[in-house]
Design an enzyme around this catalytic site. Structure first.
Site, PDB file in Angstrom:
ATOM      1  N   VAL A 114      48.586  49.379  49.638  1.00 59.18           N
ATOM      2  CA  VAL A 114      47.643  48.361  50.110  1.00 59.18           C
ATOM      3  C   VAL A 114      48.405  47.214  50.778  1.00 59.18           C
ATOM      4  CG1 VAL A 114      45.793  48.869  48.465  1.00 59.18           C
ATOM      5  CG2 VAL A 114      47.612  47.260  47.810  1.00 59.18           C
ATOM      6  N   ARG A 159      51.378  47.197  53.801  1.00 63.98           N
ATOM      7  CA  ARG A 159      51.365  47.442  55.239  1.00 63.98           C
ATOM      8  C   ARG A 159      51.764  48.892  55.455  1.00 63.98           C
ATOM      9  NH1 ARG A 159      48.588  43.818  56.043  1.00 63.98           N
ATOM     10  NH2 ARG A 159      48.831  41.970  57.361  1.00 63.98           N
ATOM     11  N   ASP A 190      45.392  52.525  52.130  1.00 65.14           N
ATOM     12  CA  ASP A 190      44.419  51.640  52.754  1.00 65.14           C
ATOM     13  C   ASP A 190      44.980  51.067  54.051  1.00 65.14           C
ATOM     14  OD1 ASP A 190      41.825  50.290  52.606  1.00 65.14           O
ATOM     15  OD2 ASP A 190      43.029  48.452  52.477  1.00 65.14           O
ATOM     16  N   GLU A 223      47.043  51.477  63.177  1.00 63.77           N
ATOM     17  CA  GLU A 223      45.628  51.374  62.822  1.00 63.77           C
ATOM     18  C   GLU A 223      44.809  51.082  64.069  1.00 63.77           C
ATOM     19  OE1 GLU A 223      45.309  48.472  59.691  1.00 63.77           O
ATOM     20  OE2 GLU A 223      46.671  49.555  58.395  1.00 63.77           O
ATOM     21  N   HIS A 234      41.810  50.045  55.881  1.00 59.91           N
ATOM     22  CA  HIS A 234      42.306  48.667  55.734  1.00 59.91           C
ATOM     23  C   HIS A 234      41.178  47.726  55.325  1.00 59.91           C
ATOM     24  CE1 HIS A 234      45.711  45.777  57.127  1.00 59.91           C
ATOM     25  NE2 HIS A 234      45.027  45.263  56.111  1.00 59.91           N
TER      26      HIS A 234
END
Lengths: 336, 336
Positions: free
Chosen positions: B239, B241, B265, B270, B289
């Site tokens: 969670v 980077r 996540d 992204e 995310h």
């Protein structure tokens, strides 16, 4: 397995213990076999196995065969079941007779509390939606819910309800209980309301957890009328018994948005039929009666029986004696 | 939205504040507009918006546009970002100059701790498997894992790692931290090991949580070598980077069963491309995310900026000043 296993040759005579199994026998019973006659049986052989039996161990706790096989004369003096719920055993001949009934209180509580928290977080953080988006390879950002400070009503203040209450309070949720004995300063719940007040508490809850035994009082308690008292944003989580909920009313409530979701680890008929509309409701989360079934639960259940068997043989107080009128163990785990 | 909104007519002159947005503006900035010139812009208009700007609010914290738009002369004196991580802003001109950098520490911690617990329980209780069985209308009983007493190594001892540690300890897990400052009696972690020791702690963990900022020291720390030190039964939860993890090494580790699962996540690029092999790995759980993005987080982030803006204008100490050499806020939330 065979329906009936002959007594081991050379076994010392001792009490006759019938063990009702489905496909697998309980592990570890060799510990009692040297001084007992253990009759493993499936449902089909149960009437014969119960003839002259001193005790019955209901290892296949999903079975409903005991009532039909119960002997009219000389029934077992002790019945132990490998589950917390005893609803399948509360037929009148067993309930009203002298037979002592014990259950497996103390085995499932911790695992079930973790499971319920997992379901609460699955709803709050939309884990099913994440799984669905992943299947479609779709990066789909959503805002998710906090659980901190959210209100929970837990129906059932037995050891399972208590373990759930402690767990949910530990992560910052506000809980209250619905139980037989209302009180204001319960160590696990804070406030416990009586069953006569329970519908009035529903509008205050973000999550409603059903963790009650199935009795005449609790059967069908979640129906169209009571679910209409819940918040439209609320979720119902049932880890008690399927028949606490009127399934067709729940299906309608989920379809019509009367409540926001339901997680059912138990349903009124198990296994749930493939044709059930529950499977495909987008706000339903269906799991196969496994909330308490942690890795290692089978040996733990068998160990509890062996411990109780030794107490029974030595005349010590049994663990988890069920109050057959109430339908559950009245005192704390470990007590008589 | 337009790339550049003209200054409001009649607005009192005041500091020029550039606000870098994607599709939506932050709510609530009317509170500062009477005494500031607020220039909302997307990435395309950022170089122009930064010309003569006194401050920059990076509302679109996913943007990597600041480095390319940074003015060679007269840069803003203050940059605030609507995220905890500041890795997109640590280019040398910003890092080495006098500009003060602040972040949104204090907003995401609680939600992220809940989210991580949800992922831990999703693995332990096999929520994805339950969703998959439900889709197939299949009643498939499994034994599930307890989390009580399971060992967790949390990489990152900032406020997010700390909130995760407190949450997981509250539900009975054993945690330890990996951080910059090793110590034996940390109030949240108990023991914190230094980064020089971290690989040696991996064989002890059932769950490894990556909650570290992305810095030169942490980039790629989860790679083939370090993941090989984890238990085959362990799960990795990221969670922090995406670039903390070498994605291709993780894909191989999951494919080959080097570790039992991973919940991501965050990923290195992204949104995650539809072609990524991560989506279809059966032991991977991919979310977009959103671990910290609770309902209401956007106004909360905007409020934090407004509060800091007022401090800046009045000469009070700013909240969440980032140590630009370390890449994160050194002191406790609320401190300067």
């Amino acid at each position: 397995m065979t329906a009936r296993v002959p007594d081991l040759p050379g076994a010392a005579r001792g009490p006759v213990v019938a063990v009702l199994c489905a496909d697998r026998r309980p592990p570890g019973l060799e510990l009692i076999q040297s001084a007992a006659v253990v009759r493993y049986t499936t449902a089909a052989g149960l009437p014969a196995a119960l003839r002259g039996a001193d005790a019955l161990f209901v290892w296949d706790f999903t079975s409903t065969a005991v009532e039909g096989a119960w002997p009219a004369t000389n029934p077992p003096r002790w019945v132990h079941i490998a589950s917390a719920g005893v609803d399948t055993l509360l037929f009148s001949a067993l309930r009203d007779g002298d037979v002592v009934l014990t259950n497996s209180r103390g085995v499932f509580e911790g695992a079930m509390a973790e499971y319920v928290l997992g379901l609460v977080l699955a709803f709050a953080k939309d884990v099913p939606g994440t799984c669905a988006a992943q299947r479609e390879r779709r990066w789909h950002h959503r805002e998710t819910e906090r659980i901190d400070g959210r209100a929970v009503v837990i129906v059932g203040t037995g050891p399972i309800g208590r373990a759930i209450a402690r767990m949910l309070r530990a992560v910052g949720m506000r809980v209250e209980g619905i139980g037989r004995a209302p009180r204001d300063h319960d160590p696990d719940f804070g406030v416990v309301h009586g069953f006569d007040q329970w519908v009035g508490r529903l509008p205050h809850a973000d999550f409603v957890i059903a963790a009650a035994p199935l009795t005449a009082r609790t059967a069908g308690m979640f129906n169209a009328t009571t679910m209409a008292a819940m918040r439209r944003s609320a979720r119902l989580i049932n880890v008690g018994r399927g028949a606490l909920v009127v399934t067709e009313d729940l299906v309608a409530a989920l379809r019509d948005g009367v409540i926001a979701g339901a997680a059912l680890d138990v349903v009124d008929t198990e296994p749930l039929a493939a044709s059930s509309p529950l499977w495909s409701l987008p706000t339903a989360l269906i799991s196969p009666h496994m909330a308490g079934d942690f890795v290692g639960y089978l040996p733990t259940l068998a160990d509890l029986f062996v411990d109780n068997y030794r107490r029974w043989r030595s005349g010590s107080p049994l663990r988890n004696v069920v109050d057959k009128r109430l339908g559950y163990v009245l005192t704390r785990p470990g007590g008589g």
